[in-house]
Enzyme design. Structure first.
Site, PDB file in Angstrom:
ATOM      1  N   ASP A 316      26.730 141.545  66.150  1.00 55.70           N
ATOM      2  CA  ASP A 316      25.173 141.606  66.583  1.00 55.70           C
ATOM      3  C   ASP A 316      24.368 142.787  66.511  1.00 55.70           C
ATOM      4  O   ASP A 316      25.015 144.130  66.557  1.00 55.70           O
ATOM      5  CB  ASP A 316      24.952 141.007  67.989  1.00 55.70           C
ATOM      6  CG  ASP A 316      25.552 141.798  69.075  1.00 55.70           C
ATOM      7  OD1 ASP A 316      26.628 142.640  68.733  1.00 55.70           O
ATOM      8  OD2 ASP A 316      25.151 142.012  70.181  1.00 55.70           O
ATOM      9  N   GLU A 317      23.158 142.547  66.360  1.00 52.10           N
ATOM     10  CA  GLU A 317      22.252 143.771  66.455  1.00 52.10           C
ATOM     11  C   GLU A 317      22.605 144.812  65.612  1.00 52.10           C
ATOM     12  O   GLU A 317      22.378 146.128  66.049  1.00 52.10           O
ATOM     13  CB  GLU A 317      21.850 144.292  68.158  1.00 52.10           C
ATOM     14  CG  GLU A 317      21.322 143.127  68.911  1.00 52.10           C
ATOM     15  CD  GLU A 317      21.412 143.567  70.233  1.00 52.10           C
ATOM     16  OE1 GLU A 317      20.622 142.903  71.000  1.00 52.10           O
ATOM     17  OE2 GLU A 317      22.405 144.161  70.758  1.00 52.10           O
ATOM     18  N   ALA A 318      22.993 144.701  64.356  1.00 55.57           N
ATOM     19  CA  ALA A 318      23.373 145.730  63.335  1.00 55.57           C
ATOM     20  C   ALA A 318      22.114 146.162  62.737  1.00 55.57           C
ATOM     21  O   ALA A 318      22.127 146.219  61.308  1.00 55.57           O
ATOM     22  CB  ALA A 318      24.588 145.231  62.509  1.00 55.57           C
TER      23      ALA A 318
END
Length: 504
Positions: A316-318
């Protein structure tokens, strides 16, 4: 903690102590089915069974462990065989409907029979049985029969030990509480920008640096799990039919790893440690073979000490990873999980990769639309439902809540309960949904009381969404209010929601 000790000491008083002359009349039996999660089928009727000092629990060898736990909870002796005239709770292993966790509980005047096809089913039934024993007064279990089994096989919660480390004893206490509601998976978020919390022998500085004192949000909450700690937690959870799901978040959320090993950055320079709550700024170096050596070593060691089928690789949230690099990373990493005998599991962002067709994607979005995930589901991807605006139990209850965040909105008890995991996401049929998970992130948490205050009572509602056939708010709020004294008796620091009429 002084309050918790006082409660535990009070609970340790002899059950046979004489009641004072001014004591209230004995409480009536708990109505059959007035438990959490709600059973599939309840058939009340007939005389109940009264537990006495002579009552025993009869169990065959394959049910002994469940019987011992039930005996400890009810203060009853466990035997292999009881005489025909002895009042007993009989645990039986035999065929029942409803899969491996299905059970049938029958209560008559002369005894209780709990039957299931597996020890896991007996454990589930034992949790129901414990709720049917009144806390005060005559310990009479209402007569009738319950036939029960889960809606979803996966019913979980997540505990973030990266932003703030929580000790093995705290995690065990949490396992004790979640298992009472038939939650059967505990997802441990073991790494993030602020800390690395699991020993990896081939990369030792991950913990000696990434888990050192001063790591964690605000520089508090350092610490890590040794391999021995982790294996002990896995065994402890298994004894309560809870499977540990470990997570190493990547390719983002890796600042703590890069502080320990600068070669995991593209320029070879260690970034400064982070103790804030910002996200999305870190990334592994996708074009470096060192990255994949690191990732494979971590997956290999973690898989070797994890008997459960799932290994969570985050994803996530890369935001610091380009879209092309993200796909390149997942193409390399998702097959590595399978190489070491586990099913890959990640946040819903992994669904963009074709290799996710054999993986599990955890949906944490705020809407009921996610075309990329729906397309992945059509190709075989399975889903765990964790919409942040409904299932994130680190979010504040209301603006006055002393802990938690609010980026996904305020989540009071009814909002947490009043949704359907099987129909929530457009294009994702219930047949593709493995279950539900309620994540608890620890940016604002410091101790066990904080964990309990944010988890309960919402987690009881999520457990019911995962187990019971359909939600009924009015029924649930009544049963939840009646359950409150049980938390109080165990010293659980739960939130007394104004939406619930709590019993004394």
């Amino acid at each position: 903690m002084r309050r918790r000790l006082a409660v535990l000491l009070a609970c340790a008083l002899p059950l046979t102590a004489a009641a004072p002359a001014h004591a209230a009349p004995p409480a009536p039996a708990v109505a059959l089915g007035s438990v959490i999660p709600a059973p599939v089928e309840v058939r009340p009727g007939g005389p109940g069974f009264k537990l006495t000092a002579g009552t025993v629990i009869e169990a065959p060898p394959g049910a002994r462990a469940v019987a011992e736990q039930l005996g400890e909870a009810l203060r009853l002796r466990v035997v292999r065989h009881a005489s025909a005239r002895t009042g007993k709770i009989a645990l039986e292993l035999g065929r029942v409907s409803g899969g491996p966790e299905g059970y049938r509980l029958t209560v008559k005047r002369n005894g209780v029979t709990l039957r299931a096809g597996t020890a896991a089913g007996l454990f589930a039934g034992a949790q129901t049985l414990q709720q049917l024993v009144p806390l005060r007064g005559a310990r009479t279990i209402a007569g009738g029969e319950i036939v029960d089994h889960p809606r979803f096989g996966y019913r979980g919660t997540m505990l973030d030990v990266a932003r703030h480390f929580h000790t093995p004893d705290e995690i065990k206490r949490h396992i004790d509480e979640i298992s009472k509601f038939k939650i059967n998976h505990l997802h441990l978020h073991l790494s993030d920008d602020q800390g690395w919390r699991i020993q990896i022998d081939s990369w030792p500085r991950l913990t000696t640096v990434g888990g050192a004192a001063g790591t964690g949000v605000d520089g508090v909450g350092g610490g890590y799990l040794t391999k021995a700690d982790y294996r002990d937690l896995v065994r402890y959870a298994a004894s309560r039919y809870v499977t540990i799901v470990p997570e190493i978040d990547m390719p983002g959320h890796v600042n703590a790893a890069q502080v320990a090993y600068p070669e995991l950055t593209c320029d070879g320079i260690a970034p400064p440690p982070r103790t804030d709550t910002a996200v999305g700024y870190s990334s592994l170096c996708i074009g470096s073979e060192t990255t994949y050596r690191f990732v494979e070593d971590v997956i290999r060691e973690l898989a070797a000490m994890t008997p459960g089928k799932y290994l969570h690789i985050g994803g996530d949230e890369a935001h610091a990873t380009t879209d092309a690099d993200y796909l390149t990373f997942q193409k390399r990493v998702l097959p590595l999980v399978r190489k070491y005998g586990k099913t890959a599991y990640g946040w819903n962002e992994i669904a963009v990769a074709p290799e996710a067709s054999t993986a599990v994607a955890q949906y944490w979005g705020l809407t009921t639309q996610n075309p990329a995930l729906a397309a992945a589901v059509a190709n075989g991807t399975k889903v765990i439902m964790s919409p942040a605006n409904l299932a994130y139990i680190d979010q504040k209850y209301d603006p006055s809540t002393r802990l938690g965040l609010s980026w996904a909105g305020f989540i009071e008890v009814r909002k947490a309960y009043d949704w359907n995991p099987g129909t929530h996401l457009t294009g994702v049929p219930e047949s593709a949904v493995l279950g539900i998970e309620a994540p608890l992130w620890s940016e604002t948490l410091r101790d066990l009381d904080d964990i309990e205050f944010m988890a309960f009572p919402r987690l009881a509602g999520h457990a019911e969404l995962g187990w019971s056939p359909a939600g009924d708010w009015e029924s649930f709020r009544t049963r939840l209010g009646a359950y409150g004294p049980r938390w109080a008796a165990r010293g659980v620091d739960f939130y007394r929601s104004p939406q619930i009429d709590w019993a004394d």
